[in-house]
Design a protein around this motif. Structure first.
Motif, PDB file in Angstrom:
ATOM      1  N   ASN A  94       0.834  -1.201   0.000  1.00 50.44           N
ATOM      2  CA  ASN A  94       0.000   0.000   0.000  1.00 50.44           C
ATOM      3  C   ASN A  94       0.871   1.255   0.000  1.00 50.44           C
ATOM      4  O   ASN A  94       0.784   2.095   0.893  1.00 50.44           O
ATOM      5  CB  ASN A  94      -0.955   0.000   1.195  1.00 50.44           C
ATOM      6  N   ASP A  95       1.700   1.399  -0.992  1.00 49.95           N
ATOM      7  CA  ASP A  95       2.656   2.488  -1.094  1.00 49.95           C
ATOM      8  C   ASP A  95       1.987   3.704  -1.735  1.00 49.95           C
ATOM      9  O   ASP A  95       2.006   3.862  -2.938  1.00 49.95           O
ATOM     10  CB  ASP A  95       3.851   2.026  -1.922  1.00 49.95           C
ATOM     11  N   ASN A  96       1.392   4.577  -0.913  1.00 46.93           N
ATOM     12  CA  ASN A  96       0.718   5.757  -1.434  1.00 46.93           C
ATOM     13  C   ASN A  96       1.482   7.036  -1.187  1.00 46.93           C
ATOM     14  O   ASN A  96       1.004   8.105  -1.505  1.00 46.93           O
ATOM     15  CB  ASN A  96      -0.677   5.879  -0.816  1.00 46.93           C
ATOM     16  N   GLY A  97       2.641   6.986  -0.593  1.00 50.55           N
ATOM     17  CA  GLY A  97       3.456   8.172  -0.416  1.00 50.55           C
ATOM     18  C   GLY A  97       3.392   8.764   0.977  1.00 50.55           C
ATOM     19  O   GLY A  97       3.183   8.080   1.963  1.00 50.55           O
ATOM     20  N   ILE A  98       3.555  10.079   1.035  1.00 47.76           N
ATOM     21  CA  ILE A  98       3.671  10.820   2.275  1.00 47.76           C
ATOM     22  C   ILE A  98       2.454  11.726   2.444  1.00 47.76           C
ATOM     23  O   ILE A  98       1.934  12.271   1.483  1.00 47.76           O
ATOM     24  CB  ILE A  98       4.961  11.672   2.259  1.00 47.76           C
TER      25      ILE A  98
ATOM     26  N   ALA B 285       5.949   6.452  -2.458  1.00 44.31           N
ATOM     27  CA  ALA B 285       7.021   6.872  -1.557  1.00 44.31           C
ATOM     28  C   ALA B 285       8.396   6.451  -2.059  1.00 44.31           C
ATOM     29  O   ALA B 285       9.381   7.142  -1.839  1.00 44.31           O
ATOM     30  CB  ALA B 285       6.773   6.308  -0.163  1.00 44.31           C
ATOM     31  N   LYS B 286       8.470   5.333  -2.748  1.00 44.44           N
ATOM     32  CA  LYS B 286       9.766   4.859  -3.246  1.00 44.44           C
ATOM     33  C   LYS B 286      10.322   5.767  -4.336  1.00 44.44           C
ATOM     34  O   LYS B 286      11.518   5.799  -4.564  1.00 44.44           O
ATOM     35  CB  LYS B 286       9.630   3.448  -3.803  1.00 44.44           C
ATOM     36  N   GLN B 287       9.471   6.503  -5.030  1.00 43.38           N
ATOM     37  CA  GLN B 287       9.900   7.333  -6.152  1.00 43.38           C
ATOM     38  C   GLN B 287      10.057   8.809  -5.787  1.00 43.38           C
ATOM     39  O   GLN B 287      10.467   9.600  -6.623  1.00 43.38           O
ATOM     40  CB  GLN B 287       8.901   7.198  -7.298  1.00 43.38           C
TER      41      GLN B 287
END
Length: 176
Positions: free
Chosen positions: A89-93, A124-126
């Motif tokens: 669930n990588d949706n960022g900050i 978030a990884k990018q």
């Protein structure tokens, strides 16, 4: 948008505990809650006091960083969930700020609408470190709370380091 953030969403409903700050002076609210709050964690016989209240960037029990007592407060959270060392669930900050006043003062009496959340559009990884650091500086330090910029940047640095560690673990897991 230069910060690569989506439009703010008002009324996330995640911080229902800040209703009194609109009707009571911040100093009085701090005097009432500094030693008697459910968010307080005392260590070493009460010498060191931490807090887990919303919008407290350093988790220290002090008036300057208090999200309950101050009418202006900010918070930075990661929406990355880790399961078995793999990011899910990588949706960022998410950068959250407290709304001071609105055109209709009815927002101050509705605790679900006291906070404004700004979510990053990229995973978030990018997210590059500098771009998000500039967004944190502009959002928190512009005309909002310049004294919280260093604490907000420290929180962002910790999240970025954890994201890099998660990314390296997922790359190592894929190679095996």
């Amino acid at each position: 948008e230069p910060c690569n953030l989506t439009n703010p969403s008002v009324g996330s409903g995640k911080h229902p505990s800040c209703t009194m700050s609109a009707h009571v002076s911040p100093d009085l609210l701090w005097m009432l809650t500094r030693s008697h709050t459910s968010f307080l964690n005392k260590r070493e016989s009460g010498r060191i006091q931490f807090t887990s209240e919303p919008c407290n960037l350093t988790n220290l029990n002090s008036f300057k960083y208090s999200g309950l007592a101050n009418s202006k407060a900010a918070d930075i959270k990661s929406s990355v969930k880790v399961e078995n060392g793999v990011a899910k669930n990588d949706n960022g900050i998410i950068i959250t700020t407290k709304i001071q006043k609105s055109k209709k003062n009815s927002v101050l009496s509705k605790p679900a609408q006291v906070f404004k959340s700004i979510k990053s559009t990229t995973p978030a990884k990018q997210i590059t470190f500098r771009r998000m650091a500039n967004c944190v500086r502009k959002t928190v330090g512009g005309n909002y709370r310049p004294d919280l910029v260093n604490a907000a940047l420290a929180r962002w640095t910790k999240y970025h380091r954890s994201i890099v560690a998660i990314k390296s673990k997922t790359v190592a897991a894929k190679k095996k």
